[in-house]
Write an enzyme that holds these catalytic residues in place. Sequence first.
Site, short mmCIF file in Angstrom:
data_model
loop_
_atom_site.label_atom_id
_atom_site.label_comp_id
_atom_site.label_asym_id
_atom_site.label_seq_id
_atom_site.Cartn_x
_atom_site.Cartn_y
_atom_site.Cartn_z
N THR A 1 0.86 -1.19 0.00
CA THR A 1 0.00 0.00 0.00
C THR A 1 0.89 1.24 0.00
O THR A 1 2.05 1.17 0.40
CB THR A 1 -0.86 0.05 1.28
OG1 THR A 1 0.03 0.06 2.39
CG2 THR A 1 -1.77 -1.14 1.38
N GLU B 1 -5.86 -3.13 -1.62
CA GLU B 1 -6.37 -4.23 -0.78
C GLU B 1 -7.55 -4.96 -1.43
O GLU B 1 -8.00 -5.97 -0.92
CB GLU B 1 -6.83 -3.70 0.59
CG GLU B 1 -5.71 -3.29 1.52
CD GLU B 1 -5.29 -1.83 1.36
OE1 GLU B 1 -5.48 -1.27 0.27
OE2 GLU B 1 -4.78 -1.25 2.34
N LYS C 1 -14.26 18.71 9.11
CA LYS C 1 -15.31 18.71 10.13
C LYS C 1 -15.62 20.15 10.51
O LYS C 1 -14.83 20.81 11.16
CB LYS C 1 -14.87 17.91 11.36
CG LYS C 1 -14.85 16.41 11.07
CD LYS C 1 -13.62 15.72 11.59
CE LYS C 1 -13.45 14.38 10.90
NZ LYS C 1 -12.07 14.11 10.48
N TRP D 1 -19.87 17.24 8.22
CA TRP D 1 -18.73 16.92 7.36
C TRP D 1 -18.84 17.62 6.02
O TRP D 1 -19.92 17.68 5.42
CB TRP D 1 -18.67 15.41 7.11
CG TRP D 1 -18.19 14.64 8.30
CD1 TRP D 1 -17.83 15.14 9.51
CD2 TRP D 1 -18.04 13.22 8.38
NE1 TRP D 1 -17.45 14.12 10.34
CE2 TRP D 1 -17.58 12.93 9.67
CE3 TRP D 1 -18.24 12.16 7.49
CZ2 TRP D 1 -17.31 11.64 10.10
CZ3 TRP D 1 -17.98 10.87 7.91
CH2 TRP D 1 -17.51 10.61 9.20
P1 AMP Z 1 -4.61 2.69 -3.60
O1 AMP Z 1 -4.64 1.47 -2.79
O2 AMP Z 1 -3.27 3.36 -3.62
O3 AMP Z 1 -5.12 2.43 -4.98
O4 AMP Z 1 -5.58 3.76 -2.95
C1 AMP Z 1 -6.92 3.46 -2.71
C2 AMP Z 1 -7.67 4.71 -2.35
O5 AMP Z 1 -7.70 5.62 -3.45
C3 AMP Z 1 -9.11 4.49 -2.02
O6 AMP Z 1 -9.29 3.98 -0.72
C4 AMP Z 1 -9.68 5.87 -2.22
O7 AMP Z 1 -9.45 6.71 -1.11
C5 AMP Z 1 -8.88 6.40 -3.38
N1 AMP Z 1 -9.67 6.25 -4.62
C6 AMP Z 1 -9.58 5.27 -5.52
N2 AMP Z 1 -10.44 5.47 -6.53
C7 AMP Z 1 -11.11 6.62 -6.25
C8 AMP Z 1 -12.14 7.37 -6.90
N3 AMP Z 1 -12.65 7.00 -8.07
N4 AMP Z 1 -12.58 8.49 -6.28
C9 AMP Z 1 -12.06 8.89 -5.11
N5 AMP Z 1 -11.09 8.23 -4.46
C10 AMP Z 1 -10.61 7.11 -5.02
#
Ligand code: AMP
Length: 541
Positions: free
Chosen positions: A185, A330, A439, A444
């Site tokens: 991650t 994940e 907040k 929110w």
């Molecule tokens: P990663 O594991 O690096 O791909 O990050 C995942 C995170 O990216 C998610 O938990 C979201 O917070 C963000 N994310 C992924 N796709 C989107 C989307 N279409 N819109 C907003 N946030 C997103």
Amino acid sequence: MLGLMQDWPLLIPKVIDHAGLYHGNRKVISRSVEGPIVETTYSAIRRNALRVAKRLEKDGIRLGDRVGTVAWNTWRHLEAWYGITGLGAVYHTLNPRLFPEQIAWIANHAEDRMMMVDLTFVPLMEKLQDKLPLVERYVVLTDAANMPQTSLKNAVAYETWLDEVDDDFAWGSFDENTAAGMCYTSGTTGNPKGVVYSHRSNVIHSLTVNGPDMFGMASKDVIMPVVPMFHANGWSLAFTAPMAGTTMVMPGPKMDGASIYELLDTYKVTLSAAVPTVWLMLLQYLEQNGLKLPHLGKTVIGGSACPRAVTEKFRDVYGVEVLHAWGMTEMSPLGTICSLKPEVANLTGDAWLDIKETTGHPPFSVEMKIIDDEGTELARDGKAFGRLMVRGPAVAGAYFKGEGGNILDDNGFFDTGDVASIDPNGYMRIVDRSKDVIKSGGEWISSIDLENLAVGHPDVAEAAVIGIAHPKWDERPLLVVVPKPGRQPARDGVLAYMDGKIAKWWMPDDVVLVDEIPHTATGKIQKTALRDQFKAYRFPG
Ligand code: AMP
């Protein structure tokens, strides 16, 4: 009573067997790291993957060993993934955009025994290799003619290494729950954590995300995965495309507007997938050069929120349907895709854009719910929002080496760290990361909604919103803007543009122009760094 069907383990090598046998002539076209475009086929990739497996075994790699890859999207990276998994070893993608110390930390944590490295990253790995005592050998993904002088331990050119064996090899035989791949991650807080995909999870995920309402790829399609294989399992396209027999166009190291356009046009790409920043660059290039996209039908945009203006422009100017997607490392990584169900298929105008702005609905195999801080499930009414929880066969159950402890709740749901709402038709809308939501007065405010709106302003190239401490309201939004080249949008002009499009109390208290907004190695806005940068900021008055 048990069913009496065959026990056919869901293994990754079966995917390339299928592609090689039934879609053998279908092409995989790559911009090579060396420069020229290279064309190969699924049957040739399968043969080379068998050689990779055989050659790895000769180097002493065994079931469960981790093999790191530091590489762009090319046919060689595909061969490597299939060869590694075909032996029962584990591909471990390293993101070269991370800080070098982080790359070393991750490779050591994963205990990578070998590294497959693109030419681009040879200098980086030369600097790092002293910190990587467990790596026994570096295979440089090139041929003898292009092999550089290098100090990398036991370095060999991939093609030379492969030439030492033939393809007379039988895939390993192991349980479908065996580890197939690893991806860490991005680790915005604490150390990165290792997500370990199994053969079973990758196969199930790839099957379900290619349904007609999802990627919907067929053998007649041509897909260009711009999203790098080192981001979030490459959105699983390295498996989904061969499963469907879809032609692949791999962009290699060049992801600027001109290079992407050249491949889209020359190879008549029908479907693509990338994060919003790539598409913003492409749109700018198309506009500057008066170009169109006659072949592209759909594009999947995810990883960060896709601004409304992008979806609208793709539809109105280029006739391309944007499929907004959400997922995370994940989740293998796809969680939802925004295709239109019959309930919303006839929407027009703003109502259509409102739906397209959501991240869509999940495929079979992803369970999803929202809960409040007490763990009570919230209504699927499109209004209530809370912590987004997920469960399924391709969702992480634990991190590598148990980092972070138990990551599931009592019902086996994983907390995504996102705050979302779900409407009665199952369309999910990401409100924010739970750490980024603002907040204000006990309510929110979604930083993402404000950012999406601000980038619609004609002079705004990029926008980020953070909460700034406020004596009365706890926090209030500050809008940070990168202007388009040569433009200087005025504070009041930007706020006037936003006025009426959001609730009054959501309006940012101030607008600040900057040259650059910090990004993470996966291209997301780095809110922690931005909050640091504006630590001393106070609202006027
Ligand atoms: P990663 O594991 O690096 O791909 O990050 C995942 C995170 O990216 C998610 O938990 C979201 O917070 C963000 N994310 C992924 N796709 C989107 C989307 N279409 N819109 C907003 N946030 C997103």
